[in-house]
Design a protein around this motif. Structure first.
Motif, PDB file in Angstrom:
ATOM      1  N   SER A 142       0.816  -1.211   0.000  1.00  0.00           N
ATOM      2  CA  SER A 142       0.000   0.000   0.000  1.00  0.00           C
ATOM      3  C   SER A 142       0.852   1.265   0.000  1.00  0.00           C
ATOM      4  O   SER A 142       0.414   2.314  -0.463  1.00  0.00           O
ATOM      5  CB  SER A 142      -0.973  -0.011   1.169  1.00  0.00           C
ATOM      6  OG  SER A 142      -0.285  -0.261   2.357  1.00  0.00           O
ATOM      7  N   ILE A 143       2.092   1.159   0.473  1.00  0.00           N
ATOM      8  CA  ILE A 143       2.953   2.346   0.453  1.00  0.00           C
ATOM      9  C   ILE A 143       3.246   2.744  -0.996  1.00  0.00           C
ATOM     10  O   ILE A 143       3.364   3.928  -1.324  1.00  0.00           O
ATOM     11  CB  ILE A 143       4.270   2.086   1.250  1.00  0.00           C
ATOM     12  CG1 ILE A 143       5.115   3.341   1.350  1.00  0.00           C
ATOM     13  CG2 ILE A 143       5.091   0.990   0.626  1.00  0.00           C
ATOM     14  CD1 ILE A 143       4.566   4.366   2.285  1.00  0.00           C
ATOM     15  N   VAL A 144       3.331   1.734  -1.883  1.00  0.00           N
ATOM     16  CA  VAL A 144       3.558   2.028  -3.310  1.00  0.00           C
ATOM     17  C   VAL A 144       2.339   2.749  -3.887  1.00  0.00           C
ATOM     18  O   VAL A 144       2.461   3.725  -4.626  1.00  0.00           O
ATOM     19  CB  VAL A 144       3.845   0.726  -4.085  1.00  0.00           C
ATOM     20  CG1 VAL A 144       3.972   1.014  -5.567  1.00  0.00           C
ATOM     21  CG2 VAL A 144       5.103   0.075  -3.549  1.00  0.00           C
ATOM     22  N   VAL A 145       1.154   2.271  -3.515  1.00  0.00           N
ATOM     23  CA  VAL A 145      -0.064   2.945  -3.951  1.00  0.00           C
ATOM     24  C   VAL A 145      -0.044   4.386  -3.446  1.00  0.00           C
ATOM     25  O   VAL A 145      -0.384   5.329  -4.172  1.00  0.00           O
ATOM     26  CB  VAL A 145      -1.316   2.207  -3.421  1.00  0.00           C
ATOM     27  CG1 VAL A 145      -2.582   2.972  -3.750  1.00  0.00           C
ATOM     28  CG2 VAL A 145      -1.384   0.803  -3.990  1.00  0.00           C
ATOM     29  N   GLY A 146       0.397   4.571  -2.197  1.00  0.00           N
ATOM     30  CA  GLY A 146       0.448   5.903  -1.601  1.00  0.00           C
ATOM     31  C   GLY A 146       1.399   6.818  -2.356  1.00  0.00           C
ATOM     32  O   GLY A 146       1.065   7.966  -2.669  1.00  0.00           O
ATOM     33  N   LEU A 147       2.572   6.301  -2.680  1.00  0.00           N
ATOM     34  CA  LEU A 147       3.548   7.141  -3.386  1.00  0.00           C
ATOM     35  C   LEU A 147       3.076   7.462  -4.803  1.00  0.00           C
ATOM     36  O   LEU A 147       3.242   8.575  -5.291  1.00  0.00           O
ATOM     37  CB  LEU A 147       4.917   6.437  -3.416  1.00  0.00           C
ATOM     38  CG  LEU A 147       5.578   6.382  -2.037  1.00  0.00           C
ATOM     39  CD1 LEU A 147       6.818   5.512  -2.061  1.00  0.00           C
ATOM     40  CD2 LEU A 147       5.924   7.786  -1.545  1.00  0.00           C
ATOM     41  N   PHE A 148       2.451   6.479  -5.462  1.00  0.00           N
ATOM     42  CA  PHE A 148       1.882   6.734  -6.783  1.00  0.00           C
ATOM     43  C   PHE A 148       0.826   7.831  -6.681  1.00  0.00           C
ATOM     44  O   PHE A 148       0.766   8.754  -7.486  1.00  0.00           O
ATOM     45  CB  PHE A 148       1.259   5.450  -7.344  1.00  0.00           C
ATOM     46  CG  PHE A 148       0.506   5.672  -8.624  1.00  0.00           C
ATOM     47  CD1 PHE A 148       1.167   5.742  -9.835  1.00  0.00           C
ATOM     48  CD2 PHE A 148      -0.885   5.834  -8.612  1.00  0.00           C
ATOM     49  CE1 PHE A 148       0.474   5.949 -11.016  1.00  0.00           C
ATOM     50  CE2 PHE A 148      -1.582   6.053  -9.780  1.00  0.00           C
ATOM     51  CZ  PHE A 148      -0.904   6.115 -10.989  1.00  0.00           C
ATOM     52  N   LEU A 238      -2.278   6.554   2.781  1.00  0.00           N
ATOM     53  CA  LEU A 238      -2.847   7.873   3.048  1.00  0.00           C
ATOM     54  C   LEU A 238      -1.821   8.911   3.503  1.00  0.00           C
ATOM     55  O   LEU A 238      -2.030  10.109   3.352  1.00  0.00           O
ATOM     56  CB  LEU A 238      -3.938   7.770   4.119  1.00  0.00           C
ATOM     57  CG  LEU A 238      -5.223   7.093   3.650  1.00  0.00           C
ATOM     58  CD1 LEU A 238      -6.193   6.953   4.807  1.00  0.00           C
ATOM     59  CD2 LEU A 238      -5.862   7.907   2.527  1.00  0.00           C
ATOM     60  N   ILE A 239      -0.706   8.422   4.075  1.00  0.00           N
ATOM     61  CA  ILE A 239       0.278   9.352   4.645  1.00  0.00           C
ATOM     62  C   ILE A 239       0.703  10.398   3.618  1.00  0.00           C
ATOM     63  O   ILE A 239       0.796  11.587   3.922  1.00  0.00           O
ATOM     64  CB  ILE A 239       1.504   8.557   5.154  1.00  0.00           C
ATOM     65  CG1 ILE A 239       1.080   7.706   6.352  1.00  0.00           C
ATOM     66  CG2 ILE A 239       2.637   9.497   5.536  1.00  0.00           C
ATOM     67  CD1 ILE A 239       2.152   6.729   6.798  1.00  0.00           C
ATOM     68  N   TYR A 240       0.910   9.931   2.365  1.00  0.00           N
ATOM     69  CA  TYR A 240       1.394  10.861   1.342  1.00  0.00           C
ATOM     70  C   TYR A 240       0.282  11.389   0.433  1.00  0.00           C
ATOM     71  O   TYR A 240       0.541  12.012  -0.573  1.00  0.00           O
ATOM     72  CB  TYR A 240       2.463  10.177   0.492  1.00  0.00           C
ATOM     73  CG  TYR A 240       3.633   9.740   1.316  1.00  0.00           C
ATOM     74  CD1 TYR A 240       4.507  10.691   1.861  1.00  0.00           C
ATOM     75  CD2 TYR A 240       3.850   8.400   1.581  1.00  0.00           C
ATOM     76  CE1 TYR A 240       5.562  10.285   2.656  1.00  0.00           C
ATOM     77  CE2 TYR A 240       4.905   7.997   2.365  1.00  0.00           C
ATOM     78  CZ  TYR A 240       5.764   8.943   2.905  1.00  0.00           C
ATOM     79  OH  TYR A 240       6.805   8.552   3.687  1.00  0.00           O
ATOM     80  N   THR A 241      -0.974  11.052   0.725  1.00  0.00           N
ATOM     81  CA  THR A 241      -2.043  11.534  -0.153  1.00  0.00           C
ATOM     82  C   THR A 241      -3.046  12.407   0.597  1.00  0.00           C
ATOM     83  O   THR A 241      -3.329  13.523   0.190  1.00  0.00           O
ATOM     84  CB  THR A 241      -2.787  10.357  -0.816  1.00  0.00           C
ATOM     85  OG1 THR A 241      -3.171   9.439   0.198  1.00  0.00           O
ATOM     86  CG2 THR A 241      -1.921   9.676  -1.840  1.00  0.00           C
ATOM     87  N   ALA A 242      -3.599  11.874   1.708  1.00  0.00           N
ATOM     88  CA  ALA A 242      -4.552  12.683   2.471  1.00  0.00           C
ATOM     89  C   ALA A 242      -3.815  13.535   3.505  1.00  0.00           C
ATOM     90  O   ALA A 242      -4.387  14.424   4.123  1.00  0.00           O
ATOM     91  CB  ALA A 242      -5.582  11.796   3.162  1.00  0.00           C
TER      92      ALA A 242
END
Lengths: 323, 250
Positions: A142-148, A238-242
């Motif tokens: 999920s961290i990859v999804v977050g960075l994307f 979410l850390i890098y998106t929301a």
């Protein structure tokens, strides 16, 4: 004929050989029974260990946060930066708001994709490619999804750390799971039922919407609610998106204000991200109590989702089959 | 109004495999025609040509003509209109996940705009025709899936009859039912055939003798012999028919 009679008859015809196969049979049967008992014991022990571990974790988290769980101030107040006594009001709201938005986007898309893949797509190349893509996406960290999400939504589209960026990242994370669940639910509907609809002169679309989807509904609802539990507890995406900040919310603020709860362009820290943040960079004195309380709230919400999933699925099932 | 069906020089292929070979057969209006033969002989495949349920199977190709009355069903029929006029009942009872009432009302609602009173009338008449009305009249709002196998199959027959089709196809409709339910469905087939020509696929030769007027024996994709049922069973012309009927294979 009972086996005793059988033996007796066989014995009359062929007396000398009678005892041999019997002894063999008894030994084999005995061995099989022992094997069965050993296997039962080992499997029960494995399940026992898993259950004990899970219950211990749940009890520990609930017990650590018990005092905060029933503290209305903690559940509604805003978090504090430096002093003790902060709450998680905005985080709680953000978690649910993000979840609702994510489901609003991901459920229709997943339903459409699953319907297409099970009913319309020619079996073969297209379905295989889609299947591989879905499996790859669902095992993506999920961290990859977050960075994307950060690169695409936050930076390229200039949406900033926002609920919208977060909801879309969660959608990407949720779609593969949902597509698979819905696909399985649709495939589990007996082929006969679809044939019956077609034989009545319905089009494929009508057969799908009026017969297939309703028949698969209990399994679909269960799957959606369970996936909601996963989305609700997600942090890394979410850390890098929301984002990791929770502006003070006020219902009287205008919709474009960062304080308006419904503004999808405001940053929004969720419960899971809050736990991660205060543990990694928090400076409040009651840090561990806040963290434990938040974890307990998160846990209760997810347990509630599981129970709702089961109850709703069963209720729908009953409505379909009984009465 | 019962309608006749006929197929002429019908060949059907699944990819390279030919499943039906040069079938020519008339199925007279207002009668029960039975298809018999061992598993895999093509009888169900032929039945599914009659309402074009084979259309969606990949690699399936049909040559020759299939007619409903005098009209070619592959050339001159919209497939949805064809299926309204040629109803179908399946091997396993498959009611929709809807109420008993809605199961029967589904077809009429879909194909027309009947008023509530008309619908009530259709549902009552059709359920009475299949002998289910007394059993379900107090629980019309219950799910169709809550019925027992035999009741569910009669509900499926009612669902098919509610749009008043000219022909009713039955694909081994009693193979999942107990003897008493089987008897009820058989009586029903004979009764409805006057208004809705019945074409039935069956594994059960006794069933064919009990209910059909005309009987067709299939073997390995060929129509071996078709004749009035009594005649086919008493004096079969082909050796293969005789062997099958006397239980030497199949």
């Amino acid at each position: 004929m009972t086996s005793a009679q059988e033996t007796a008859v066989a014995g009359e015809k062929n007396a000398p050989n009678q005892s041999m196969p019997n002894a063999d049979y008894t030994a084999t049967a005995h061995k099989a029974r022992v094997q069965d008992k050993v296997a039962t014991g080992i499997l029960a022990a494995i399940v026992g260990v898993i259950i004990v571990a899970l219950v211990a974790i749940i009890v520990y988290i609930l017990a650590s946060g018990a005092s905060k769980l029933v503290d209305v101030h903690f559940l509604t107040a805003k978090p504090e930066q430096f002093k003790a006594g902060g709450g998680i009001g905005p985080e709680l709201f953000n978690s649910f708001y993000l979840l609702v938005l994510t489901l609003l986007i991901s459920v229709p898309i997943s339903l459409g994709a699953a319907i297409f893949l099970t009913q319309y797509a020619p079996q073969g190349r297209i379905t295989n490619i889609a299947k591989t893509a879905i499996e790859t996406l669902s095992s993506l960290p999920s961290i990859v999804v977050g960075l994307f999400g950060m690169l695409t939504f936050v930076l390229t589209l200039h949406w900033g750390f926002s609920i919208l960026s977060g909801a879309l990242a969660l959608t990407m994370f949720n779609i593969p799971i949902l597509v698979r669940v819905i696909q399985q639910a649709l495939e589990a509907v007996p082929r006969d039922q679809r044939d019956a609809a077609l034989a009545l002169g319905l089009t494929r679309w009508e057969a799908t919407m009026h017969v297939l989807v309703p028949a698969a509904m209990p399994a679909i609802v269960t799957g959606v609610v369970l996936s909601a539990g996963r989305v609700f507890g997600e942090a890394a995406a979410l850390i890098y998106t929301a984002g990791q900040s929770a502006p003070v919310l006020s219902w009287s603020a205008p919709i474009w204000s960062l304080s308006n709860p419904l503004n999808v362009f405001r940053p929004a820290e969720t419960l899971a991200v809050h736990i991660w943040k205060i543990n990694s960079e928090g400076v409040v004195p009651d840090l561990s109590a806040v963290s434990a309380g938040t974890a307990a709230v998160l846990m209760v919400c997810i347990l509630a989702f599981d129970i709702i999933a089961r109850v709703a699925g069963r209720a729908l099932e009953r409505k379909l089959t009984a009465e | 109004m019962a309608e006749s069906m006929s197929v002429k020089d019908l060949n059907l292929y699944y990819g390279d495999h030919q499943a039906l070979k040069d079938i020519t057969l008339d199925m007279p209006a207002g009668k029960v025609t039975a298809f018999i033969g061992p598993s895999g002989c093509g009888k169900s495949t032929l039945l599914r040509c009659l309402n074009r349920m084979n259309d969606r199977i990949e690699g399936c190709r049909v040559e020759g003509t299939v007619k409903l009355g005098d009209t070619d069903v592959y050339e001159n029929y919209d497939v949805y209109e064809l299926r309204r006029r040629v109803g179908m009942v399946f091997q396993k009872p498959n009611p929709f996940p809807l109420s008993i009432y809605d199961n029967v009302a589904y077809g009429p609602r879909h194909h027309g705009k009947p008023s509530k009173a008309e619908l009530d009338q259709i549902v009552e008449t059709t359920l009475t025709d299949v002998g289910l009305w007394d059993e379900v009249k107090d629980k019309l709002d219950h799910s169709g899936l809550s019925l027992s196998g035999g009741q569910a199959q009669r509900l499926c027959i009612a669902r098919a009859l509610a749009v008043n089709p000219g022909v009713l196809l039955m694909d081994e409709p009693t193979s999942a039912l107990d003897p008493i339910s089987t008897g009820l469905v058989e009586e029903l087939a004979v009764k409805v055939a006057k208004e809705h020509t019945v074409i039935i696929v069956t594994h059960n030769m006794q069933q064919a003798t009990r209910i059909s007027t005309k009987c067709a024996f299939f073997y390995l994709g060929e129509l071996v012999e078709a004749a009035p049922t009594a005649q086919l069973f008493s004096t079969p012309k082909d050796k293969r028919t005789e062997d099958y009927l006397t239980g030497r294979f199949g």
